[in-house]
Motif scaffolding. Sequence first.
Motif, PDB file in Angstrom:
ATOM      1  N   ILE A 156       0.827  -1.207   0.000  1.00 18.83           N
ATOM      2  CA  ILE A 156       0.000   0.000   0.000  1.00 18.83           C
ATOM      3  C   ILE A 156       0.861   1.256   0.000  1.00 18.83           C
ATOM      4  CG2 ILE A 156      -0.196   0.026   2.518  1.00 18.83           C
ATOM      5  CD1 ILE A 156      -2.869   1.114  -0.043  1.00 18.83           C
ATOM      6  N   ALA A 157       2.051   1.189   0.614  1.00 17.61           N
ATOM      7  CA  ALA A 157       2.937   2.353   0.617  1.00 17.61           C
ATOM      8  C   ALA A 157       3.442   2.662  -0.788  1.00 17.61           C
ATOM      9  CB  ALA A 157       4.112   2.107   1.566  1.00 17.61           C
ATOM     10  N   VAL A 158       3.826   1.634  -1.537  1.00 17.53           N
ATOM     11  CA  VAL A 158       4.320   1.849  -2.902  1.00 17.53           C
ATOM     12  C   VAL A 158       3.210   2.404  -3.789  1.00 17.53           C
ATOM     13  CG1 VAL A 158       5.195   0.692  -4.962  1.00 17.53           C
ATOM     14  CG2 VAL A 158       6.124   0.105  -2.721  1.00 17.53           C
ATOM     15  N   ARG A 159       2.021   1.822  -3.688  1.00 15.80           N
ATOM     16  CA  ARG A 159       0.915   2.298  -4.530  1.00 15.80           C
ATOM     17  C   ARG A 159       0.505   3.718  -4.172  1.00 15.80           C
ATOM     18  NH1 ARG A 159      -3.388  -0.616  -3.278  1.00 15.80           N
ATOM     19  NH2 ARG A 159      -2.447  -2.123  -1.839  1.00 15.80           N
ATOM     20  N   ALA A 160       0.551   4.067  -2.898  1.00 17.32           N
ATOM     21  CA  ALA A 160       0.217   5.432  -2.490  1.00 17.32           C
ATOM     22  C   ALA A 160       1.260   6.425  -3.000  1.00 17.32           C
ATOM     23  CB  ALA A 160       0.104   5.503  -0.970  1.00 17.32           C
ATOM     24  N   HIS A 161       2.510   6.031  -2.943  1.00 16.46           N
ATOM     25  CA  HIS A 161       3.566   6.921  -3.441  1.00 16.46           C
ATOM     26  C   HIS A 161       3.440   7.138  -4.946  1.00 16.46           C
ATOM     27  CE1 HIS A 161       7.417   8.883  -3.795  1.00 16.46           C
ATOM     28  NE2 HIS A 161       7.837   7.960  -4.639  1.00 16.46           N
ATOM     29  N   LEU A 162       3.123   6.084  -5.681  1.00 14.17           N
ATOM     30  CA  LEU A 162       2.949   6.226  -7.119  1.00 14.17           C
ATOM     31  C   LEU A 162       1.758   7.116  -7.465  1.00 14.17           C
ATOM     32  CD1 LEU A 162       3.645   2.564  -8.327  1.00 14.17           C
ATOM     33  CD2 LEU A 162       5.160   4.548  -8.495  1.00 14.17           C
ATOM     34  N   ASN A 163       0.818   7.227  -6.540  1.00 14.39           N
ATOM     35  CA  ASN A 163      -0.337   8.105  -6.750  1.00 14.39           C
ATOM     36  C   ASN A 163      -0.092   9.530  -6.267  1.00 14.39           C
ATOM     37  OD1 ASN A 163      -2.024   6.201  -7.988  1.00 14.39           O
ATOM     38  ND2 ASN A 163      -2.743   5.412  -6.022  1.00 14.39           N
ATOM     39  N   GLY A 164       1.127   9.820  -5.808  1.00 13.99           N
ATOM     40  CA  GLY A 164       1.471  11.195  -5.464  1.00 13.99           C
ATOM     41  C   GLY A 164       1.345  11.565  -4.001  1.00 13.99           C
ATOM     42  N   TRP A 165       1.076  10.624  -3.114  1.00 13.80           N
ATOM     43  CA  TRP A 165       0.938  10.940  -1.696  1.00 13.80           C
ATOM     44  C   TRP A 165       2.308  11.036  -1.026  1.00 13.80           C
ATOM     45  CZ3 TRP A 165      -3.577  12.474   0.249  1.00 13.80           C
ATOM     46  CH2 TRP A 165      -4.744  12.136  -0.452  1.00 13.80           C
TER      47      TRP A 165
END
Length: 261
Positions: free
Chosen positions: A79-88
Motif C-alpha cells: 500500500i505504501a508503494v501504490r500510495a507513493h505512485l499516486n502522489g501521496w
Amino acid sequence: GKPDLGLVQARWSFVNKDENLLTRLQNINLCFHFEVEQQVNGYFLNFFGFNGTAGVWRIKALEDSGGWLERTTVEDMDIAVRAHLNGWKFIYLNDVKVLCELPESYEAYKKQQHRWHSGPMQLFRLCLPAVITAKFNAMVSGLFQLGSAYEWVVTKKTGRSSESDLLALAERESKASNEDKISRRHSESGLEFLGKIQKSEAVSKKKKNKLYRKELALAFLLLTASARSLLSEHGVHFYFLLFQGLSFLVMGLDLIGEQVS
C-alpha cells in the motif's frame, strides 16, 4: 494543513530488547533502520516503506491507492508503494515511539525474516509495470548515467584503469618504446638505456597518492558520529558508523588499488 500527506509513521521501541542475544542484535539492526534509513528517506524523498504498525493513514490515500490487498505477504509495503505512485507524501517521526516486541526464539525469527524477504520480491514482480509507467523518464535518465557511474566507482575509486586509460597507456608506451629504440641505435648503448629505464621506474614509484576531499569529509563526519554514538547512553550505531568511516577514510587517502602513471 497538508492535503497531500498520506501517512505519518512513528518508530518502534522494543520492550524485550534485552531478553537474549538474538533480541539485542535485532534491536541494533532495527534501530539503524528507523533512525537512519527511515529518517533519511522521509526527509529527502517524502517516501519510505510503511512498517505495518505505529502509523496513521489518511483514509482518502488508502481509497485512492486501491485499499489493502492480500496479494503479497507485505501488504504494508504494497500500500505504501501504490500510495507513493499516486502522489501521496509521507512523514516520519523518530521521536514518537510505539512499544512492540521482538521474536525471542530463532524459529520465530526465521519465519519473520522469510516473510519480510520473500514479500518484497513478490511486490517487485507485481508493481514493476506501474513503476516503469510512472517513473519512465527518471529510469531512462538513470540508465544513461549508469555506465559512467559504474566506471567511476569501480575503476577510478579503486585505482584501476578504465578501458580508455589502458588504451592510452598502451599507445604512449608504444610510442616511447619506438623513440627509445631509435635513440638507442644512434647515441646510447644497451647499459645506458637500461639505467634510464630503472631511473624512470624509481621516479614513478615515488608518485604521491591523490586525496579525495569529499570522501575525507564524509569519513570525518562518520567517525565523529561514531564517537558520539560511543559516548552516548546506548551507542548501538557505533560499529556501523566506525567501519563506514574507516572505509571512506581509506578511499579518501587513495590507499587502495594500483597507481598508473
